[in-house]
Design an enzyme around this catalytic site. Structure first.
Site, short mmCIF file in Angstrom:
data_model
loop_
_atom_site.label_atom_id
_atom_site.label_comp_id
_atom_site.label_asym_id
_atom_site.label_seq_id
_atom_site.Cartn_x
_atom_site.Cartn_y
_atom_site.Cartn_z
CG ASP A 123 3.92 -0.42 -4.09
OD1 ASP A 123 4.38 -1.42 -4.64
OD2 ASP A 123 4.65 0.46 -3.54
CG ASP A 175 6.36 -2.12 -1.66
OD1 ASP A 175 5.12 -2.11 -1.56
OD2 ASP A 175 6.98 -1.45 -2.51
CG HIS A 228 6.80 4.85 -8.70
ND1 HIS A 228 6.24 5.61 -7.70
CD2 HIS A 228 7.32 3.75 -8.09
CE1 HIS A 228 6.41 5.00 -6.54
NE2 HIS A 228 7.06 3.86 -6.74
CG HIS A 282 7.20 3.02 -2.57
ND1 HIS A 282 7.45 1.67 -2.62
CD2 HIS A 282 8.22 3.59 -1.89
CE1 HIS A 282 8.61 1.42 -1.99
NE2 HIS A 282 9.09 2.56 -1.54
C1 6XA Z 1 13.60 4.60 -4.38
C2 6XA Z 1 12.48 3.66 -4.03
C3 6XA Z 1 11.74 3.18 -5.23
C4 6XA Z 1 10.46 2.52 -4.81
C5 6XA Z 1 9.97 1.53 -5.81
C6 6XA Z 1 8.68 0.90 -5.41
N1 6XA Z 1 14.62 4.01 -5.14
N2 6XA Z 1 7.57 1.50 -5.76
O1 6XA Z 1 8.59 -0.13 -4.81
O2 6XA Z 1 6.37 1.00 -5.53
ZN ZN Z 2 6.59 0.13 -3.74
#
Ligand code: 6XA
Ligand code: ZN
Length: 347
Positions: free
Chosen positions: A199, A288, A163, A201
């Site tokens: 991932d 995840d 991110h 996200h």
């Molecule tokens: C909001 C979710 C953050 C996602 C973190 C993550 N607090 N990114 O696993 O790949």
């Molecule tokens: Zn993630």
């Protein structure tokens, strides 16, 4: 398979993150990497080696200099204003569109956190800079072993990175480990590097870093940003810009996706990477997508991960795995090693 790992990840241990309207204990904990390392050892995946220190230069190839200075000094700035009993979190942001400005970096640490941070879920702590630079070194050391000729290497990075953009932290990420490794591989002479982000996200930071470039392909399978964090990037109509037009491929998937939908999208992703013909494949490896992940809504099972590893190996490219998310801590090590062992078996 060789694993690169540093204990320094434990120096980053946030107290709380804003989630569901309250400050909750963080889900991105040191136990995550500890559990994965324990499973790597128990399953005898291969040797475990420490990182080599690469210094600031490879970080500055991806990240803005002012941003790196901010991250390095953020904890000292925070405690000078607020003391050491809480972690640094932003709470005011320079929104896009000009109603608020982003051409002025405030001198206040609270202003700086909002300037450089994009969410209130990513606490800056006493050890954040040291842990983050160690994680970048873990990724870079893995990349170096790949250039030495390794078929597959696992960089067990923590905190995660995908991110983080050139001058933004968020989503538990500060330095973009996968992007730093990919850029370093380019700088060592790779003509084409593909990044596959599996991932749950969207890897908004990685996409933004390489959005204008044709030498680094970014392909991502992730939860539809219309439903899921990071909400503001990762849509299918983002395909790259300028020279990079056609070198970003986003495959957003709806909440509830299981292997039937995921495997089909993975095949599309792998076909695009195969057509690109990269010298090296960098996998942003988040686990995840697992059905029991506490913050995610896909339905992959443990038995799906060896299949994923097998398919990645069939690209027949030198492959660097860079660890990202995954919060079902009791199953995280098992799922990670299942995927990596599936890769090894087919490689
Ligand atoms: C909001 C979710 C953050 C996602 C973190 C993550 N607090 N990114 O696993 O790949
Ligand atoms: Zn993630």
């Amino acid at each position: 398979m060789l694993t690169i790992y540093s204990d320094d990840h434990r120096l980053h241990h946030g107290r709380g993150e804003l989630m569901d309207g309250v400050i909750m204990p963080v889900v991105e904990t040191p136990a995550r990497a500890d559990q994965v390392l324990a499973r790597v050892r128990a399953a005898a995946l291969g040797p475990v080696a420490p990182p080599v220190a690469f210094g600031r230069a490879p970080l500055a190839r991806v990240h803005d200099g002012g941003y790196l200075d901010f991250l390095e000094g953020a904890w000292a700035d925070w405690i000078a204003t607020h003391g050491p009993d809480t972690d640094g979190l932003p709470m005011t942001w320079p929104v896009v569109g000009g109603a608020l400005r982003r051409d002025r970096l405030p001198e206040s640490i609270d202003g700086k956190l909002g300037y450089y941070g994009f969410d209130a879920g990513t606490p800056v702590t006493a050890g954040t800079w040291k842990a983050s630079t160690a994680a970048a070194d873990v990724a870079l050391t893995g990349a170096a072993r790949v250039t030495d000729g390794a078929r597959g290497v696992f960089s067990l990075c923590r905190p995660p990175g995908h991110h983080a953009a050139a001058d933004l932290f968020g989503g538990y990420c500060f330095l973009n480990n996968a992007a730093i490794a990919a850029q370093w591989l380019c700088d060592q002479g790779a003509a084409r590097v593909a990044i596959l982000d599996v991932d749950y996200h969207h890897g908004n930071g990685t996409q933004a870093i390489f959005y204008d470039r044709a030498d680094v392909l970014f392909v991502s399978l992730h939860a539809d940003p219309s439903q899921e964090f990071p909400y503001f990037l990762g849509y299918a109509d983002e395909t790259g810009r300028g020279d990079g037009d056609g070198f970003t491929l986003n495959l957003p998937l709806r909440w509830g996706t299981d292997w039937s939908g995921y495997g089909a999208a993975l095949d599309r992703a792998l076909a695009r990477i195969d057509g690109f013909g990269p010298d090296v494949l960098v996998v942003s490896l988040g686990l995840d997508t697992f059905e029991r992940d506490p913050i995610s809504r896909f339905r992959l099972r443990s038995s799906d991960y060896p299949v994923m590893g097998d398919r990645l190996a069939r690209l027949r490219r030198p492959t660097l795995f860079v660890f990202e998310g995954g919060y079902a801590v009791d199953a995280l090590g098992e799922n990670t090693v299942l995927l990596l062992a599936g890769f090894e078996a087919a490689a």
